[in-house]
Design a protein around this motif. Structure first.
Motif, PDB file in Angstrom:
ATOM      1  N   TYR A 215      36.514  30.316  41.400  1.00 54.28           N
ATOM      2  CA  TYR A 215      37.547  30.598  42.399  1.00 54.28           C
ATOM      3  C   TYR A 215      38.494  29.414  42.439  1.00 54.28           C
ATOM      4  CZ  TYR A 215      39.656  31.362  47.026  1.00 54.28           C
ATOM      5  OH  TYR A 215      40.545  31.552  48.067  1.00 54.28           O
ATOM      6  N   SER A 216      39.799  29.696  42.332  1.00 52.68           N
ATOM      7  CA  SER A 216      40.776  28.608  42.361  1.00 52.68           C
ATOM      8  C   SER A 216      42.009  29.033  43.120  1.00 52.68           C
ATOM      9  CB  SER A 216      41.154  28.180  40.936  1.00 52.68           C
ATOM     10  OG  SER A 216      41.800  29.230  40.245  1.00 52.68           O
ATOM     11  N   THR A 217      42.668  28.073  43.741  1.00 47.27           N
ATOM     12  CA  THR A 217      43.959  28.301  44.390  1.00 47.27           C
ATOM     13  C   THR A 217      44.874  27.124  44.092  1.00 47.27           C
ATOM     14  OG1 THR A 217      43.585  27.142  46.484  1.00 47.27           O
ATOM     15  CG2 THR A 217      42.742  29.407  46.320  1.00 47.27           C
ATOM     16  N   CYS A 218      46.175  27.347  44.278  1.00 43.52           N
ATOM     17  CA  CYS A 218      47.139  26.249  44.176  1.00 43.52           C
ATOM     18  C   CYS A 218      47.668  25.912  45.564  1.00 43.52           C
ATOM     19  CB  CYS A 218      48.283  26.596  43.220  1.00 43.52           C
ATOM     20  SG  CYS A 218      49.180  28.102  43.643  1.00 43.52           S
ATOM     21  N   THR A 219      46.746  25.892  46.529  1.00 40.43           N
ATOM     22  CA  THR A 219      47.098  25.516  47.894  1.00 40.43           C
ATOM     23  C   THR A 219      46.171  24.419  48.386  1.00 40.43           C
ATOM     24  OG1 THR A 219      47.526  26.346  50.130  1.00 40.43           O
ATOM     25  CG2 THR A 219      45.602  27.237  48.999  1.00 40.43           C
ATOM     26  N   THR A 220      46.624  23.698  49.405  1.00 35.47           N
ATOM     27  CA  THR A 220      45.793  22.671  50.039  1.00 35.47           C
ATOM     28  C   THR A 220      45.212  23.165  51.355  1.00 35.47           C
ATOM     29  OG1 THR A 220      47.766  21.751  51.122  1.00 35.47           O
ATOM     30  CG2 THR A 220      47.128  20.799  48.996  1.00 35.47           C
ATOM     31  N   ASN A 221      45.429  24.418  51.688  1.00 37.27           N
ATOM     32  CA  ASN A 221      45.033  24.994  52.966  1.00 37.27           C
ATOM     33  C   ASN A 221      43.523  25.205  53.036  1.00 37.27           C
ATOM     34  OD1 ASN A 221      44.997  26.306  55.411  1.00 37.27           O
ATOM     35  ND2 ASN A 221      45.834  28.222  54.634  1.00 37.27           N
ATOM     36  N   VAL A 222      42.879  24.604  54.018  1.00 37.39           N
ATOM     37  CA  VAL A 222      41.426  24.692  54.163  1.00 37.39           C
ATOM     38  C   VAL A 222      40.971  26.142  54.336  1.00 37.39           C
ATOM     39  CG1 VAL A 222      39.466  24.017  55.604  1.00 37.39           C
ATOM     40  CG2 VAL A 222      41.272  22.370  55.116  1.00 37.39           C
ATOM     41  N   ALA A 223      41.748  26.946  55.055  1.00 39.79           N
ATOM     42  CA  ALA A 223      41.352  28.335  55.300  1.00 39.79           C
ATOM     43  C   ALA A 223      41.231  29.129  54.016  1.00 39.79           C
ATOM     44  CB  ALA A 223      42.356  28.998  56.237  1.00 39.79           C
ATOM     45  N   GLU A 224      41.983  28.746  52.989  1.00 43.77           N
ATOM     46  CA  GLU A 224      41.959  29.458  51.705  1.00 43.77           C
ATOM     47  C   GLU A 224      41.055  28.763  50.688  1.00 43.77           C
ATOM     48  OE1 GLU A 224      46.084  30.905  50.579  1.00 43.77           O
ATOM     49  OE2 GLU A 224      46.545  29.408  52.125  1.00 43.77           O
ATOM     50  N   ASN A 225      40.523  27.623  51.052  1.00 46.24           N
ATOM     51  CA  ASN A 225      39.729  26.829  50.123  1.00 46.24           C
ATOM     52  C   ASN A 225      38.292  26.653  50.608  1.00 46.24           C
ATOM     53  OD1 ASN A 225      41.976  26.622  48.478  1.00 46.24           O
ATOM     54  ND2 ASN A 225      42.608  24.641  49.281  1.00 46.24           N
ATOM     55  N   GLU A 226      38.033  25.587  51.371  1.00 49.50           N
ATOM     56  CA  GLU A 226      36.667  25.328  51.826  1.00 49.50           C
ATOM     57  C   GLU A 226      36.116  26.460  52.679  1.00 49.50           C
ATOM     58  OE1 GLU A 226      38.311  21.265  50.854  1.00 49.50           O
ATOM     59  OE2 GLU A 226      39.080  23.086  51.803  1.00 49.50           O
ATOM     60  N   ASP A 227      36.962  27.057  53.526  1.00 46.98           N
ATOM     61  CA  ASP A 227      36.480  28.175  54.350  1.00 46.98           C
ATOM     62  C   ASP A 227      36.061  29.356  53.475  1.00 46.98           C
ATOM     63  OD1 ASP A 227      37.153  26.555  56.460  1.00 46.98           O
ATOM     64  OD2 ASP A 227      38.710  27.863  57.287  1.00 46.98           O
ATOM     65  N   GLN A 228      36.767  29.580  52.384  1.00 42.36           N
ATOM     66  CA  GLN A 228      36.405  30.677  51.485  1.00 42.36           C
ATOM     67  C   GLN A 228      35.130  30.359  50.708  1.00 42.36           C
ATOM     68  OE1 GLN A 228      37.837  32.922  52.700  1.00 42.36           O
ATOM     69  NE2 GLN A 228      39.789  33.532  51.793  1.00 42.36           N
ATOM     70  N   THR A 229      34.919  29.090  50.414  1.00 39.52           N
ATOM     71  CA  THR A 229      33.668  28.696  49.772  1.00 39.52           C
ATOM     72  C   THR A 229      32.489  28.983  50.686  1.00 39.52           C
ATOM     73  OG1 THR A 229      34.749  27.000  48.437  1.00 39.52           O
ATOM     74  CG2 THR A 229      32.390  26.738  48.817  1.00 39.52           C
ATOM     75  N   ARG A 230      32.641  28.658  51.969  1.00 40.82           N
ATOM     76  CA  ARG A 230      31.572  28.926  52.926  1.00 40.82           C
ATOM     77  C   ARG A 230      31.346  30.426  53.062  1.00 40.82           C
ATOM     78  NH1 ARG A 230      28.173  25.646  53.163  1.00 40.82           N
ATOM     79  NH2 ARG A 230      27.083  27.601  53.340  1.00 40.82           N
ATOM     80  N   PHE A 231      32.435  31.205  53.085  1.00 45.95           N
ATOM     81  CA  PHE A 231      32.298  32.660  53.150  1.00 45.95           C
ATOM     82  C   PHE A 231      31.500  33.184  51.960  1.00 45.95           C
ATOM     83  CE2 PHE A 231      33.997  36.613  51.323  1.00 45.95           C
ATOM     84  CZ  PHE A 231      33.604  37.521  52.290  1.00 45.95           C
ATOM     85  N   ALA A 232      31.819  32.714  50.779  1.00 45.06           N
ATOM     86  CA  ALA A 232      31.127  33.179  49.578  1.00 45.06           C
ATOM     87  C   ALA A 232      29.638  32.853  49.630  1.00 45.06           C
ATOM     88  CB  ALA A 232      31.762  32.563  48.338  1.00 45.06           C
TER      89      ALA A 232
END
Length: 423
Positions: A215-232
């Motif tokens: 999973y990768s994004t080109c954003t620094t937004n926590v909601a789309e990054n670390e929060d999505q990791t926790r969701f997964a």
């Protein structure tokens, strides 16, 4: 409000990065081809395929190496998702949000001719770009499709590796998209977060047991990054695989204390776009055991391909099929796709009245040292591209064009003259 999609395949400014698109044994020759137009590059430390320009007398994208599909200009960070997913040779890979095609193409290189990559792109306009990219770079071990939701289209457990680089807010690309942070501020990002979670769930379902999704994004937004990791990790049958830091980059610490093993590219320190990467492995489930596949389309006889002066052995494992007047190569890995699944293979030419004619860019059908013009300098190649013709002598109707043995494409012979036609 439209979803944002990060086009991280284009690296801008001085010192831009690119990827060699060729066989491993052709790297030196491709670099020489690039050097013949005055472009000089140095190797990147994280992959033998990747380079960074040190001299760019003319636009890199206008170089002959780029025009003939032997390099792909791409931001350094955008090269990391395929490398960190690290599919082995022969793997069956899905790129869920594939356009404009840089990551799809890199995956195709990594899995080699026996591997197969399916690139999905829901947007018709972006799908065309994806197909043009893969075609220009002669990546025939790919196929493309266009579905907003793949879950009802493909059986669970179908893929050993999946790349998910979903639409995101693009905060890591503010140098190129300065309005991204404002456009996707506050609650405006909620639709993106919901879409990313749906795509993550689809990826988990489509993975075979033990399969991996990057999973990768080109954003620094926590909601789309670390929060999505926790969701997964909390909601899906996935476990995390910690990522090792590639050489040549600087990474920030994760922005949640309960998330580790992920990578956040420090944009300024890495001279690259901000990127977030997390790797997961499927836990449990069942692998899809496909029936013997039946390819769509009408067979194009191998004899018809050979009669056109082509060498079919240059293609990966698979078949050539016609759809109307158009001929496409369908990789053997596509045989397991379910009946009725709509996809497109790799265009190789036309098949009319039982006569096959290769596309000018179907260089995989040229073979090595076939009949044609093998140029030592660039001047005559540049003349052909400018619309001039060259003496063809007794060459066949579709002679090859080579630079020091490097295949570029098929020429068209008219009378005693040879012409370049980009079709």
């Amino acid at each position: 409000m439209g979803m944002a999609v990060c086009d991280t395949d284009t690296a801008k400014g001085s010192g831009r990065s690119f990827r060699l698109v060729c066989e491993a044994g052709e790297r030196d020759l491709v670099e020489a081809f690039l050097g013949a137009t005055g472009h000089v590059a140095e190797a990147e430390p994280f992959s033998p395929w990747c380079r960074r320009v040190t001299a760019e007398p003319t636009a890199l994208g206008a170089s002959l190496a780029a025009r003939f599909g032997y390099i792909h200009i791409q931001d350094r960070s955008s090269m990391l998702p395929p490398l960190l997913l690290d599919p082995p040779a022969g793997a069956r890979v899905l790129d869920m949000c594939a356009a404009p095609g840089g990551k799809t193409g890199f995956l195709a290189q990594l899995v080699g001719p026996t591997g197969f990559v399916l690139g999905n792109e829901p947007s018709p306009d972006r799908l065309a770009t994806l197909r043009q990219t893969l075609f220009r770079e002669s990546l025939a071990n790919t196929a493309t499709c266009s579905f907003a939701d793949l879950s009802p289209q493909l059986p669970a457990g179908s893929f050993t590796h999946i790349l998910l680089d979903p639409p995101c807010s693009g905060w890591g690309t503010l140098d190129k998209n300065p309005q991204a942070a404002k456009i996707w501020a506050g609650d405006k990002v909620a639709p993106l977060v919901a879409l990313q979670r749906k795509l993550l769930a689809t990826a988990a379902a489509l993975l075979a047991p033990g399969g991996r999704v990057l999973y990768s994004t080109c954003t620094t937004n926590v909601a789309e990054n670390e929060d999505q990791t926790r969701f997964a990790l909390d909601e899906l049958p996935l476990r995390q695989i910690p990522l090792a830091a590639p050489a040549g980059f600087v990474f920030e610490a994760p922005h949640r204390g309960d998330v580790s093993g992920v990578l956040r590219v420090d944009s300024a320190a890495s001279a690259a776009q901000g990127f977030y990467l997390a790797l997961f492995e499927k836990v449990g489930g069942e692998a899809h055991d496909p029936d013997d596949g039946v390819f769509p389309g009408e067979p194009v006889p191998r004899a018809a391909i050979a009669a056109a002066g082509c060498e079919p052995s240059g293609l990966p494992p698979g078949v050539v099929r016609s759809f109307g007047d158009k001929a496409f190569f369908l990789h053997a890995g596509a045989a397991w796709l379910p009946a009725g699944f709509r996809y497109q293979g790799f265009a190789v030419g036309s098949f009319r009245s039982r006569v096959f004619r290769p596309h000018g860019r179907a260089r995989l059908l040229m073979g090595r040292g076939g009949p044609g013009l093998n140029e030592e300098a660039l001047s005559r190649i540049e003349a052909l591209l400018a619309g001039q013709s060259l003496p063809a002598g007794d060459l066949p109707a579709r002679p090859g064009l080579y630079w020091r043995g490097l295949p570029l494409g098929f020429l068209t012979k008219k009378g005693s003259r040879a012409l370049w036609s980009d079709r």
